[in-house]
Design a protein around this motif. Sequence first.
Motif, PDB file in Angstrom:
ATOM      1  N   LEU A  63      27.180  -5.597 -28.228  1.00  0.00           N
ATOM      2  CA  LEU A  63      25.914  -5.574 -27.504  1.00  0.00           C
ATOM      3  C   LEU A  63      25.244  -6.939 -27.598  1.00  0.00           C
ATOM      4  O   LEU A  63      25.015  -7.463 -28.685  1.00  0.00           O
ATOM      5  CB  LEU A  63      24.986  -4.508 -28.093  1.00  0.00           C
ATOM      6  CG  LEU A  63      23.595  -4.387 -27.463  1.00  0.00           C
ATOM      7  CD1 LEU A  63      23.708  -3.936 -26.009  1.00  0.00           C
ATOM      8  CD2 LEU A  63      22.715  -3.434 -28.263  1.00  0.00           C
ATOM      9  N   LEU A  64      24.946  -7.519 -26.453  1.00  0.00           N
ATOM     10  CA  LEU A  64      24.225  -8.791 -26.388  1.00  0.00           C
ATOM     11  C   LEU A  64      22.880  -8.551 -25.713  1.00  0.00           C
ATOM     12  O   LEU A  64      22.835  -8.177 -24.536  1.00  0.00           O
ATOM     13  CB  LEU A  64      25.010  -9.833 -25.579  1.00  0.00           C
ATOM     14  CG  LEU A  64      26.355 -10.315 -26.139  1.00  0.00           C
ATOM     15  CD1 LEU A  64      26.953 -11.357 -25.203  1.00  0.00           C
ATOM     16  CD2 LEU A  64      26.180 -10.893 -27.531  1.00  0.00           C
ATOM     17  N   CYS A  65      21.800  -8.760 -26.441  1.00  0.00           N
ATOM     18  CA  CYS A  65      20.463  -8.641 -25.864  1.00  0.00           C
ATOM     19  C   CYS A  65      19.974 -10.038 -25.517  1.00  0.00           C
ATOM     20  O   CYS A  65      19.717 -10.853 -26.414  1.00  0.00           O
ATOM     21  CB  CYS A  65      19.509  -7.959 -26.842  1.00  0.00           C
ATOM     22  SG  CYS A  65      19.894  -6.207 -27.110  1.00  0.00           S
ATOM     23  N   ALA A  66      19.881 -10.326 -24.247  1.00  0.00           N
ATOM     24  CA  ALA A  66      19.492 -11.657 -23.787  1.00  0.00           C
ATOM     25  C   ALA A  66      18.858 -11.538 -22.414  1.00  0.00           C
ATOM     26  O   ALA A  66      19.251 -10.693 -21.609  1.00  0.00           O
ATOM     27  CB  ALA A  66      20.702 -12.586 -23.723  1.00  0.00           C
ATOM     28  N   ARG A  67      17.888 -12.387 -22.159  1.00  0.00           N
ATOM     29  CA  ARG A  67      17.175 -12.355 -20.896  1.00  0.00           C
ATOM     30  C   ARG A  67      17.489 -13.633 -20.102  1.00  0.00           C
ATOM     31  O   ARG A  67      17.394 -14.733 -20.634  1.00  0.00           O
ATOM     32  CB  ARG A  67      15.666 -12.257 -21.158  1.00  0.00           C
ATOM     33  CG  ARG A  67      14.854 -11.869 -19.930  1.00  0.00           C
ATOM     34  CD  ARG A  67      13.368 -11.866 -20.264  1.00  0.00           C
ATOM     35  NE  ARG A  67      13.064 -11.011 -21.385  1.00  0.00           N
ATOM     36  CZ  ARG A  67      12.906  -9.698 -21.327  1.00  0.00           C
ATOM     37  NH1 ARG A  67      13.025  -9.090 -20.172  1.00  0.00           N
ATOM     38  NH2 ARG A  67      12.630  -8.992 -22.406  1.00  0.00           N
ATOM     39  N   GLY A  68      17.888 -13.471 -18.839  1.00  0.00           N
ATOM     40  CA  GLY A  68      18.226 -14.601 -18.003  1.00  0.00           C
ATOM     41  C   GLY A  68      17.001 -15.324 -17.498  1.00  0.00           C
ATOM     42  O   GLY A  68      15.881 -15.018 -17.919  1.00  0.00           O
ATOM     43  N   PRO A  69      17.195 -16.285 -16.594  1.00  0.00           N
ATOM     44  CA  PRO A  69      18.475 -16.597 -15.946  1.00  0.00           C
ATOM     45  C   PRO A  69      19.435 -17.334 -16.872  1.00  0.00           C
ATOM     46  O   PRO A  69      19.012 -18.011 -17.802  1.00  0.00           O
ATOM     47  CB  PRO A  69      18.056 -17.486 -14.776  1.00  0.00           C
ATOM     48  CG  PRO A  69      16.769 -18.113 -15.218  1.00  0.00           C
ATOM     49  CD  PRO A  69      16.079 -17.088 -16.060  1.00  0.00           C
ATOM     50  N   PHE A  70      20.730 -17.157 -16.613  1.00  0.00           N
ATOM     51  CA  PHE A  70      21.784 -17.775 -17.407  1.00  0.00           C
ATOM     52  C   PHE A  70      22.433 -18.881 -16.575  1.00  0.00           C
ATOM     53  O   PHE A  70      22.684 -18.710 -15.389  1.00  0.00           O
ATOM     54  CB  PHE A  70      22.841 -16.729 -17.795  1.00  0.00           C
ATOM     55  CG  PHE A  70      22.258 -15.553 -18.533  1.00  0.00           C
ATOM     56  CD1 PHE A  70      21.957 -15.648 -19.877  1.00  0.00           C
ATOM     57  CD2 PHE A  70      22.006 -14.364 -17.869  1.00  0.00           C
ATOM     58  CE1 PHE A  70      21.408 -14.574 -20.562  1.00  0.00           C
ATOM     59  CE2 PHE A  70      21.469 -13.277 -18.543  1.00  0.00           C
ATOM     60  CZ  PHE A  70      21.163 -13.385 -19.893  1.00  0.00           C
ATOM     61  N   ASP A  71      22.726 -20.005 -17.224  1.00  0.00           N
ATOM     62  CA  ASP A  71      23.319 -21.114 -16.475  1.00  0.00           C
ATOM     63  C   ASP A  71      24.840 -21.040 -16.515  1.00  0.00           C
ATOM     64  O   ASP A  71      25.438 -20.268 -17.268  1.00  0.00           O
ATOM     65  CB  ASP A  71      22.818 -22.464 -16.987  1.00  0.00           C
ATOM     66  CG  ASP A  71      23.173 -22.732 -18.445  1.00  0.00           C
ATOM     67  OD1 ASP A  71      24.166 -22.178 -18.951  1.00  0.00           O
ATOM     68  OD2 ASP A  71      22.434 -23.511 -19.084  1.00  0.00           O
ATOM     69  N   LEU A  72      25.460 -21.860 -15.681  1.00  0.00           N
ATOM     70  CA  LEU A  72      26.909 -21.823 -15.527  1.00  0.00           C
ATOM     71  C   LEU A  72      27.619 -22.198 -16.824  1.00  0.00           C
ATOM     72  O   LEU A  72      28.624 -21.567 -17.187  1.00  0.00           O
ATOM     73  CB  LEU A  72      27.331 -22.767 -14.401  1.00  0.00           C
ATOM     74  CG  LEU A  72      28.819 -22.856 -14.100  1.00  0.00           C
ATOM     75  CD1 LEU A  72      29.406 -21.488 -13.774  1.00  0.00           C
ATOM     76  CD2 LEU A  72      29.076 -23.839 -12.959  1.00  0.00           C
ATOM     77  N   ASP A 109      24.874  -5.528  -7.100  1.00  0.00           N
ATOM     78  CA  ASP A 109      24.593  -6.514  -6.056  1.00  0.00           C
ATOM     79  C   ASP A 109      23.116  -6.890  -6.096  1.00  0.00           C
ATOM     80  O   ASP A 109      22.342  -6.569  -5.195  1.00  0.00           O
ATOM     81  CB  ASP A 109      24.977  -5.956  -4.685  1.00  0.00           C
ATOM     82  CG  ASP A 109      24.716  -6.953  -3.557  1.00  0.00           C
ATOM     83  OD1 ASP A 109      24.554  -8.154  -3.858  1.00  0.00           O
ATOM     84  OD2 ASP A 109      24.667  -6.522  -2.386  1.00  0.00           O
ATOM     85  N   ALA A 110      22.739  -7.600  -7.166  1.00  0.00           N
ATOM     86  CA  ALA A 110      21.358  -8.038  -7.313  1.00  0.00           C
ATOM     87  C   ALA A 110      21.017  -9.088  -6.264  1.00  0.00           C
ATOM     88  O   ALA A 110      19.892  -9.168  -5.779  1.00  0.00           O
ATOM     89  CB  ALA A 110      21.130  -8.600  -8.712  1.00  0.00           C
ATOM     90  N   GLY A 111      22.003  -9.914  -5.906  1.00  0.00           N
ATOM     91  CA  GLY A 111      21.801 -10.919  -4.883  1.00  0.00           C
ATOM     92  C   GLY A 111      21.003 -12.105  -5.377  1.00  0.00           C
ATOM     93  O   GLY A 111      20.572 -12.177  -6.526  1.00  0.00           O
ATOM     94  N   GLY A 112      20.808 -13.060  -4.468  1.00  0.00           N
ATOM     95  CA  GLY A 112      20.034 -14.241  -4.790  1.00  0.00           C
ATOM     96  C   GLY A 112      20.762 -15.185  -5.721  1.00  0.00           C
ATOM     97  O   GLY A 112      21.948 -15.021  -6.022  1.00  0.00           O
ATOM     98  N   ALA A 113      20.021 -16.184  -6.198  1.00  0.00           N
ATOM     99  CA  ALA A 113      20.620 -17.231  -7.034  1.00  0.00           C
ATOM    100  C   ALA A 113      20.242 -17.122  -8.503  1.00  0.00           C
ATOM    101  O   ALA A 113      20.746 -17.884  -9.320  1.00  0.00           O
ATOM    102  CB  ALA A 113      20.196 -18.604  -6.515  1.00  0.00           C
TER     103      ALA A 113
END
Length: 245
Positions: free
Chosen positions: A167-176, A195-199
């Motif tokens: 289990l990983l609890c982490a809040r985005g956004p996440f980079d490449l 399908d959250a979509g967007g960037a």
Amino acid sequence: MILILGGTAEGRQLAAALSELGCPAVLSLAGRTRAPLSEGPVRTGGFGGVEGLRSYLRTQAISQVVDATHPFAEQMTRHAVSACAAEGVPLLRLERPSWGQHVDAGRWHWVDDHAQAASLCAALPGPVLLTVGRLHTGDYVDDLGGRRVVARVAEAPALDLPAAWTLLCARGPFDLTGERALMQHYGIRVLVTKDAGGAHTDAKLQAAAEGGVDVVIVRRPPTPSGLLTVSTVSEVLQALQAPAG
């Protein structure tokens, strides 16, 4: 007074933009996230169904509703459509574009629901990165209970996960860079997402493509017919006849 039905980055951005323009607005959040980041007035918790939302629109003299909820918050969108129609309040949907037009969309496994996604994942080899949110993480336990699964969520789900899972609890956004490192560290061979979509959350899709990872995508529910929909905060401001700054 503008009511923003939020819970997304776009909803927070709209609240900030309206605050900067001096437009009275309140951002409504479901309250599932304990520490939301937002600007301006915020209310949390549900409305109590369609009738509760109708009452709120009347008592708070709401003149415009912008539904900026997540593409998968279909019940809230349905309630907004019904309540606004009954009260004669204009409703605008702010929804980020689907990943259906993504350059790699044709290579992905598209499914209609989490049950299909879990069944498909069970037939695909290798460790799984599960990014479907805490409310749906449990939908995969029966099919993937014995598999190596990394379940990434903003907040821990209210259930005990299998011993083989991480289990990983982490809040985005996440980079490449981070998504590449995560997939390499855990040897991920299957990515499951909605399908959250967007960037805001698409770095994992690029990392998956680079690593030859199978991608399973849960399709969005259909948007109610006749609902005016835009995809950017600027379009909302234009629709509200507010200057874009």
